[in-house]
Design an enzyme around this catalytic site. Structure first.
Site, PDB file in Angstrom:
ATOM      1  N   GLY A 103     -12.765  -4.190   0.867  1.00 40.12           N
ATOM      2  CA  GLY A 103     -14.199  -3.878   0.847  1.00 40.12           C
ATOM      3  C   GLY A 103     -14.865  -2.851  -0.188  1.00 40.12           C
TER       4      GLY A 103
ATOM      5  N   GLY B  41      -9.627  -9.308   0.226  1.00 42.35           N
ATOM      6  CA  GLY B  41      -8.567  -9.480   1.212  1.00 42.35           C
ATOM      7  C   GLY B  41      -7.937 -10.496   1.010  1.00 42.35           C
TER       8      GLY B  41
ATOM      9  CE  LYS C 207     -21.332 -17.263   6.924  1.00 39.24           C
ATOM     10  NZ  LYS C 207     -21.813 -16.539   7.793  1.00 39.24           N
TER      11      LYS C 207
ATOM     12  NE  ARG D  88      -4.344  -1.384   1.603  1.00 41.19           N
ATOM     13  CZ  ARG D  88      -5.437  -1.714   2.324  1.00 41.19           C
ATOM     14  NH1 ARG D  88      -5.113  -1.740   3.591  1.00 41.19           N
ATOM     15  NH2 ARG D  88      -6.282  -2.478   2.115  1.00 41.19           N
TER      16      ARG D  88
HETATM   17  P1  AMP Z   1     -15.032 -14.735   2.025  1.00 42.93           P
HETATM   18  O1  AMP Z   1     -14.909 -13.801   3.219  1.00 42.93           O
HETATM   19  O2  AMP Z   1     -16.754 -14.830   1.898  1.00 42.93           O
HETATM   20  O3  AMP Z   1     -14.404 -14.557   0.757  1.00 42.93           O
HETATM   21  O4  AMP Z   1     -14.814 -16.156   2.551  1.00 42.93           O
HETATM   22  C1  AMP Z   1     -13.429 -16.508   2.693  1.00 42.93           C
HETATM   23  C2  AMP Z   1     -13.033 -17.812   3.441  1.00 42.93           C
HETATM   24  O5  AMP Z   1     -13.831 -18.845   2.643  1.00 42.93           O
HETATM   25  C3  AMP Z   1     -11.778 -18.347   3.482  1.00 42.93           C
HETATM   26  O6  AMP Z   1     -11.529 -18.136   4.969  1.00 42.93           O
HETATM   27  C4  AMP Z   1     -11.728 -19.714   3.269  1.00 42.93           C
HETATM   28  O7  AMP Z   1     -11.368 -20.473   4.125  1.00 42.93           O
HETATM   29  C5  AMP Z   1     -13.475 -19.919   3.167  1.00 42.93           C
HETATM   30  N1  AMP Z   1     -13.834 -20.914   2.419  1.00 42.93           N
HETATM   31  C6  AMP Z   1     -13.475 -21.128   1.015  1.00 42.93           C
HETATM   32  N2  AMP Z   1     -13.722 -22.519   0.634  1.00 42.93           N
HETATM   33  C7  AMP Z   1     -14.420 -23.098   1.689  1.00 42.93           C
HETATM   34  C8  AMP Z   1     -15.138 -24.216   1.868  1.00 42.93           C
HETATM   35  N3  AMP Z   1     -15.212 -25.265   0.881  1.00 42.93           N
HETATM   36  N4  AMP Z   1     -15.483 -24.686   3.041  1.00 42.93           N
HETATM   37  C9  AMP Z   1     -15.194 -23.720   3.986  1.00 42.93           C
HETATM   38  N5  AMP Z   1     -14.711 -22.645   4.001  1.00 42.93           N
HETATM   39  C10 AMP Z   1     -14.407 -22.215   2.685  1.00 42.93           C
END
Ligand code: AMP
Length: 394
Positions: A373, A350, A197, A36
């Site tokens: 974000g 991130g 999610k 950064r």
């Molecule tokens: P996000 O903040 O929604 O981008 O999610 C990132 C997180 O998703 C990371 O910490 C990953 O470990 C988790 N992740 C990715 N694939 C999986 C999976 N198949 N099962 C559980 N967690 C996951």
């Protein structure tokens, strides 16, 4: 279009630049990653060459009051090294001491002030605090893309008080790349989405459905979609309440003729741990008590096909639990494919940023956004409030 630094006369002027020097610092006070800081160099070097008096302001971390470990002092040192000249540092960001220091600045000199978040008024978007900051400069430059989605005093109120208020070169670059990827892309344009999610990425999926030619959805999100097709996914992460929404998204994709791809195989384990036994199975064969924790090798081949004719690629989100060695391969191979693609490649978020750095591929991707974000907000199709308040071009 917003005014840029190039549109204003800066010689001899006190230019107040909001940068994003929110860098990771370890317990010994060493800067772990200075991406950064380096990203702000074009703006600062331009101001030095143009003989402006440059005053830099930034936040760092989430201090509770004045906590020394969140001081920007180490950043001044690192910045000095990159600029090849002294960067003055003052241990406060408002008040008479700062004003005197600013008054003494000569043309071409650079001053970094202490962490804005040492004052609660920064995050509470306090008008008095913004007014005090405004007294320091004659021109405001926003080069802190990573904070543009937050209505904080120095990025949201300050540019409404201190005019002219223009974009710095990093902000301009972020916006230009975003336009090239989302608003007016070379086609086919492909988005790769991962992460945990569906609920947190729903806005992005809906927006991208209207703009992409192809969409690959990996990470744990895939399981809610697979479940919506009537398959069991063992104990993989599923958002039951979004199964209907996932089904609708698949239907809309079909109607809009957007090619939507899901992983076809997974690396599965019994728990989220490097010590769990693992297997690779097709999506139809995830047994009870097992969960999908990474995309498998056949999915990676599919992804390679999806990317083959791409002219533009956008990537956000890990394909698996990339924090663990057993389940990092999908994400790292994805990073490699994006890096090797001849398309215009843009990545952000991130975890994505972190994975690209860890894979040593930062320089092979055309643009990695500096804003987690803020980048996600743009992908959702939202305006960023702190860019909105900057001056329009005449
Ligand atoms: P996000 O903040 O929604 O981008 O999610 C990132 C997180 O998703 C990371 O910490 C990953 O470990 C988790 N992740 C990715 N694939 C999986 C999976 N198949 N099962 C559980 N967690 C996951």
């Amino acid at each position: 279009m917003k005014k840029s630094l190039r549109d204003v006369e800066v010689k001899g002027k006190r230019v107040l630049v909001r940068v994003d020097f929110n860098v990771p610092i370890d317990e010994q006070g060493n800067i772990v990653d200075d991406t950064r800081i380096r990203a702000s160099l074009p703006t600062i070097n331009y101001l030095i060459d143009a003989k402006a008096k440059t005053i830099l302001i930034s936040h760092l971390g989430r201090p509770k009051g004045k906590e020394e470990r969140f001081s920007l002092r180490p950043v001044a040192k690192r910045l000095s090294r990159h600029l090849g000249r002294e960067v003055h540092f003052y241990p406060d960001c408002v008040g008479d001491g700062v004003k005197n220091k600013v008054k003494a600045l000569k043309e071409g000199e650079v001053l970094l002030l202490e962490n804005l978040r040492f004052y609660e008024g920064e995050t509470s978007c306090d008008e008095e605090f913004a007014k005090k900051l405004s007294e320091l400069g004659e021109i405001f430059v926003n080069d802190a893309f990573g904070t543009c989605h937050r209505k904080h005093a120095s990025v949201y109120l300050l540019p409404q008080i201190l005019k002219p208020a223009v974009m710095g070169f990093l902000l301009e670059k972020e916006i230009n790349y975003f336009r090239k990827a989302l608003i007016d892309p070379q086609r086919p344009v492909v988005a790769l989405l991962g992460g945990a999610k569906v609920s947190s990425k729903l806005g992005i999926i809906k927006n991208l459905l209207r703009r992409m030619d192809k969409l690959f959805i990996g990470g744990a999100m895939a399981f809610t979609f697979i479940k919506s097709l009537g398959y069991e996914v063992g104990s993989s992460l599923v958002e039951e309440e979004l199964i209907g929404v996932a089904r609708d998204i698949l239907d809309v994709a079909k109607k809009l003729d957007v090619k939507l791809y899901l992983p076809v195989d997974f690396v599965i384990g019994k728990e989220v741990s490097d010590n769990t036994p693992t297997k690779v199975v097709p999506w139809q064969e995830i047994p009870k008590g097992w969960m999908g924790l990474d995309i498998g090798p056949v999915s990676l081949s599919l992804l390679r096909e999806v990317l083959r004719d791409a002219q533009t690629v956008i990537w956000n989100g890990p394909m698996g639990v990339f924090e663990l060695d057993r389940f990092k391969e999908g994400t790292f191979q994805t990073a490699k494919m994006v890096a090797e693609s001849p398309a215009l490649t843009i990545a952000g978020g991130g975890d994505t940023d972190y994975a690209i750095h860890r894979a040593g591929l930062y320089d092979s991707i055309d643009f990695v956004s500096t804003g987690g974000g803020a980048f996600l907000k743009l992908l959702e199709g939202n305006d960023l409030p702190c860019i909105k308040v900057l001056d329009d071009k005449d």
